[in-house]
Design a protein around this motif. Structure first.
Motif, short mmCIF file in Angstrom:
data_model
loop_
_atom_site.label_atom_id
_atom_site.label_comp_id
_atom_site.label_asym_id
_atom_site.label_seq_id
_atom_site.Cartn_x
_atom_site.Cartn_y
_atom_site.Cartn_z
N UNK A 42 0.84 -1.17 0.00
CA UNK A 42 0.00 0.00 0.00
C UNK A 42 0.89 1.24 0.00
N UNK A 43 0.59 2.17 -0.90
CA UNK A 43 1.36 3.40 -0.95
C UNK A 43 0.49 4.56 -0.51
N UNK A 44 1.06 5.43 0.27
CA UNK A 44 0.35 6.62 0.72
C UNK A 44 0.61 7.74 -0.27
N UNK A 45 -0.45 8.46 -0.62
CA UNK A 45 -0.30 9.59 -1.51
C UNK A 45 -0.09 10.83 -0.65
N UNK A 46 1.02 11.50 -0.87
CA UNK A 46 1.34 12.70 -0.11
C UNK A 46 1.10 13.90 -1.00
N UNK A 47 0.28 14.82 -0.54
CA UNK A 47 -0.02 16.02 -1.31
C UNK A 47 0.59 17.23 -0.61
N UNK A 48 1.11 18.13 -1.39
CA UNK A 48 1.68 19.36 -0.88
C UNK A 48 1.06 20.49 -1.67
N UNK A 49 0.53 21.46 -0.99
CA UNK A 49 -0.11 22.59 -1.66
C UNK A 49 0.73 23.84 -1.39
N UNK A 50 1.04 24.56 -2.45
CA UNK A 50 1.79 25.80 -2.33
C UNK A 50 1.18 26.80 -3.30
N UNK A 51 0.80 27.95 -2.79
CA UNK A 51 0.25 29.00 -3.64
C UNK A 51 1.39 29.78 -4.27
N UNK A 52 1.35 29.88 -5.61
CA UNK A 52 2.40 30.56 -6.36
C UNK A 52 1.75 31.43 -7.43
N UNK A 53 2.51 32.38 -7.94
CA UNK A 53 2.03 33.16 -9.07
C UNK A 53 2.55 32.54 -10.36
N UNK A 54 1.83 32.75 -11.45
CA UNK A 54 2.22 32.17 -12.74
C UNK A 54 2.93 33.21 -13.59
N UNK A 55 3.95 32.76 -14.28
CA UNK A 55 4.67 33.59 -15.24
C UNK A 55 4.60 32.87 -16.58
N UNK A 56 3.99 33.50 -17.57
CA UNK A 56 3.80 32.85 -18.87
C UNK A 56 4.96 33.18 -19.82
N UNK A 57 5.43 32.14 -20.50
CA UNK A 57 6.47 32.29 -21.51
C UNK A 57 5.85 32.05 -22.88
N UNK A 58 6.12 32.93 -23.83
CA UNK A 58 5.57 32.80 -25.17
C UNK A 58 6.36 31.76 -25.96
N UNK A 59 6.32 30.54 -25.45
CA UNK A 59 7.02 29.41 -26.06
C UNK A 59 6.03 28.25 -26.09
N UNK A 60 5.95 27.57 -27.22
CA UNK A 60 5.10 26.39 -27.30
C UNK A 60 6.00 25.18 -27.20
N UNK A 61 6.01 24.56 -26.03
CA UNK A 61 6.91 23.43 -25.77
C UNK A 61 6.39 22.13 -26.36
N UNK A 62 5.12 22.10 -26.75
CA UNK A 62 4.54 20.88 -27.29
C UNK A 62 4.09 19.91 -26.22
N UNK A 63 4.55 20.11 -25.01
CA UNK A 63 4.18 19.28 -23.86
C UNK A 63 3.93 20.20 -22.68
N UNK A 64 3.09 19.79 -21.74
CA UNK A 64 2.89 20.63 -20.56
C UNK A 64 4.10 20.58 -19.63
N UNK A 65 4.82 21.68 -19.59
CA UNK A 65 6.02 21.78 -18.76
C UNK A 65 5.88 22.99 -17.84
N UNK A 66 6.22 22.81 -16.58
CA UNK A 66 6.24 23.91 -15.62
C UNK A 66 7.67 24.11 -15.15
N UNK A 67 8.03 25.35 -14.90
CA UNK A 67 9.37 25.68 -14.42
C UNK A 67 9.26 26.17 -12.99
N UNK A 68 9.99 25.54 -12.09
CA UNK A 68 10.01 25.94 -10.69
C UNK A 68 11.39 26.47 -10.34
N UNK A 69 11.42 27.42 -9.40
CA UNK A 69 12.71 27.87 -8.86
C UNK A 69 13.29 26.74 -8.03
N UNK A 70 14.59 26.63 -8.06
CA UNK A 70 15.29 25.56 -7.35
C UNK A 70 14.89 25.49 -5.87
N UNK A 71 14.77 26.63 -5.21
CA UNK A 71 14.43 26.63 -3.78
C UNK A 71 13.02 26.11 -3.53
#
Length: 83
Positions: free
Chosen positions: A1-30
């Motif tokens: 049995x595996x436990x699902x761990x959820x973490x919620x963090x409120x962040x603002x979105x920054x849109x890049x005018x790039x079509x990556x072809x796949x859904x990709x999100x960029x997070x800051x390292x920290x």
């Protein structure tokens, strides 16, 4: 049995005018360290205004986005009306 761990963090979105072809999100390292995410892992992003949800692959940076900011590409915005 595996436990699902959820973490919620409120962040603002920054849109890049790039079509990556796949859904990709960029997070800051920290932020990625704080929530325990490694590159190529998946996260679910929710727009609280529209309740749109999308699972994306994560990429990590020190410079492209600030802390507490998630970078999303134009194809995500077009498909989900994210911004």
């Amino acid at each position: 049995m595996t436990d699902k761990i959820a973490y919620v963090k409120t962040m603002t979105a920054k849109c890049f005018d790039i079509d990556a072809g796949k859904p990709i999100a960029i997070l800051h390292e920290n932020d990625a360290k704080e929530i325990g995410i490694l590159p190529l892992e998946r996260i679910e992003i929710t727009n609280p205004q529209t309740n749109s949800k999308l699972v994306t692959v994560v990429d990590i940076t020190k410079t492209i986005v600030r802390e507490n900011e998630v970078g999303i590409f134009a194809n995500i915005v077009k498909v989900t009306c994210f911004i």
